[in-house]
Design a protein around this motif. Structure first.
Motif, PDB file in Angstrom:
ATOM      1  N   ILE A   6       0.862  -1.176   0.000  1.00  0.00           N
ATOM      2  CA  ILE A   6       0.000   0.000   0.000  1.00  0.00           C
ATOM      3  C   ILE A   6       0.898   1.225   0.000  1.00  0.00           C
ATOM      4  CG2 ILE A   6      -0.270   0.001   2.511  1.00  0.00           C
ATOM      5  CD1 ILE A   6      -3.216   0.960   1.876  1.00  0.00           C
ATOM      6  N   ALA A   7       0.557   2.190  -0.874  1.00  0.00           N
ATOM      7  CA  ALA A   7       1.371   3.388  -1.031  1.00  0.00           C
ATOM      8  C   ALA A   7       0.466   4.615  -1.046  1.00  0.00           C
ATOM      9  CB  ALA A   7       2.177   3.314  -2.319  1.00  0.00           C
ATOM     10  N   PHE A   8       1.082   5.780  -0.870  1.00  0.00           N
ATOM     11  CA  PHE A   8       0.334   7.041  -0.856  1.00  0.00           C
ATOM     12  C   PHE A   8       1.134   8.070  -1.631  1.00  0.00           C
ATOM     13  CE2 PHE A   8      -0.808  11.080   1.339  1.00  0.00           C
ATOM     14  CZ  PHE A   8      -2.134  11.122   0.951  1.00  0.00           C
ATOM     15  N   SER A   9       0.426   8.816  -2.510  1.00  0.00           N
ATOM     16  CA  SER A   9       1.082   9.827  -3.337  1.00  0.00           C
ATOM     17  C   SER A   9       0.621  11.238  -3.013  1.00  0.00           C
ATOM     18  CB  SER A   9       0.816   9.543  -4.811  1.00  0.00           C
ATOM     19  OG  SER A   9       1.304   8.278  -5.159  1.00  0.00           O
ATOM     20  N   GLY A  10      -0.146  11.419  -1.947  1.00  0.00           N
ATOM     21  CA  GLY A  10      -0.612  12.747  -1.575  1.00  0.00           C
ATOM     22  C   GLY A  10      -1.986  13.075  -2.109  1.00  0.00           C
ATOM     23  N   GLU A  11      -2.691  12.111  -2.692  1.00  0.00           N
ATOM     24  CA  GLU A  11      -4.013  12.361  -3.263  1.00  0.00           C
ATOM     25  C   GLU A  11      -5.062  12.355  -2.154  1.00  0.00           C
ATOM     26  OE1 GLU A  11      -6.942  10.481  -6.673  1.00  0.00           O
ATOM     27  OE2 GLU A  11      -4.898   9.734  -6.453  1.00  0.00           O
ATOM     28  N   LEU A  12      -5.903  13.410  -2.141  1.00  0.00           N
ATOM     29  CA  LEU A  12      -6.931  13.559  -1.118  1.00  0.00           C
ATOM     30  C   LEU A  12      -8.287  13.120  -1.650  1.00  0.00           C
ATOM     31  CD1 LEU A  12      -5.964  17.069   0.289  1.00  0.00           C
ATOM     32  CD2 LEU A  12      -5.192  14.837   1.061  1.00  0.00           C
ATOM     33  N   ALA A  13      -9.139  12.663  -0.742  1.00  0.00           N
ATOM     34  CA  ALA A  13     -10.501  12.292  -1.097  1.00  0.00           C
ATOM     35  C   ALA A  13     -11.283  13.563  -1.424  1.00  0.00           C
ATOM     36  CB  ALA A  13     -11.150  11.539   0.056  1.00  0.00           C
ATOM     37  N   PRO A  14     -12.310  13.462  -2.274  1.00  0.00           N
ATOM     38  CA  PRO A  14     -13.106  14.645  -2.597  1.00  0.00           C
ATOM     39  C   PRO A  14     -13.726  15.255  -1.337  1.00  0.00           C
ATOM     40  CG  PRO A  14     -13.675  12.822  -4.048  1.00  0.00           C
ATOM     41  CD  PRO A  14     -12.758  12.283  -3.004  1.00  0.00           C
ATOM     42  N   GLY A  15     -13.597  16.580  -1.192  1.00  0.00           N
ATOM     43  CA  GLY A  15     -14.154  17.293  -0.049  1.00  0.00           C
ATOM     44  C   GLY A  15     -13.240  17.339   1.162  1.00  0.00           C
ATOM     45  N   ALA A  16     -12.102  16.667   1.138  1.00  0.00           N
ATOM     46  CA  ALA A  16     -11.178  16.652   2.282  1.00  0.00           C
ATOM     47  C   ALA A  16     -10.196  17.814   2.154  1.00  0.00           C
ATOM     48  CB  ALA A  16     -10.432  15.339   2.342  1.00  0.00           C
ATOM     49  N   THR A  17      -9.861  18.420   3.272  1.00  0.00           N
ATOM     50  CA  THR A  17      -8.870  19.497   3.276  1.00  0.00           C
ATOM     51  C   THR A  17      -7.515  18.932   3.680  1.00  0.00           C
ATOM     52  OG1 THR A  17      -9.285  20.077   5.576  1.00  0.00           O
ATOM     53  CG2 THR A  17     -10.609  21.197   3.886  1.00  0.00           C
TER      54      THR A  17
END
Length: 182
Positions: A6-17
């Motif tokens: 599992i990895a993360f690229s800095g993408e936020l869910a819609p509506g999240a700050t």
């Protein structure tokens, strides 16, 4: 059994700050602000690898609740295949003479270009040492260094060995005669 990362690229869910997601991930991973800032650096950061599907789904769902969109990838399964060649045929007379000698080295077919560089390497066939044998070569004891300690002396018995007092180590002034008025 398949393994995932599992990895993360800095993408936020819609509506999240961004601020709220950083706070949520700080709580989720129990990490300091510096590590959380690395997650939002724009690069793909692997959070965890070698998980089964249930484990990776737990991570993905927890990060989704925190407002972050995680990326799940199947890890490639590395299988190395080695093909052994048949030993060369030896005449019976030659085999009898060589029976006391060590066996011939194995021939291994290279699996890729990298391993092809090692086809002509000849290495001895090392055996396994018996249990309890010492594998470390014996070393001679290192000679003691020649030090000149003649400039040092010992303090007399009972002397104070603490740091030397500085001029700033004077006692505080007497303020017992001062009073506070309401």
């Amino acid at each position: 059994m398949s393994r995932y990362e599992i990895a993360f690229s800095g993408e936020l869910a819609p509506g999240a700050t961004l601020e709220q997601v950083e706070i949520n991930l700080t709580r989720l991973f129990q990490a300091d602000a510096q590590r959380i800032a690395l997650l939002f650096s724009g690069r793909r950061v692997v959070i965890k690898q070698g998980l089964d599907f249930a484990g990776v789904e737990k991570y993905r769902e927890a990060m989704a609740r925190a407002g972050a969109i995680a990326e799940v990838r199947a890890m490639p399964v590395e299988v190395e295949e080695i093909e052994l060649t048949a030993p060369p045929a030896q005449p019976a007379v030659q085999a009898k003479k060589d029976s006391d000698a060590s066996p011939p080295p194995l021939k291994v077919a290279p699996r890729d270009e990298y391993m092809a560089a090692f086809t002509d390497v000849e290495a001895p066939d090392f055996g396994i040492a018996p249990v309890g044998s010492d594998l470390q070569d014996a070393r001679a004891a290192a000679p003691a260094p020649a030090l000149d300690l003649s400039q040092f002396s010992l303090a007399p018995v009972g002397s104070d060995m603490s740091e030397r007092r500085r001029a700033s180590d004077v006692p505080p002034p007497d303020t017992s005669h001062l009073k506070l008025l309401d």
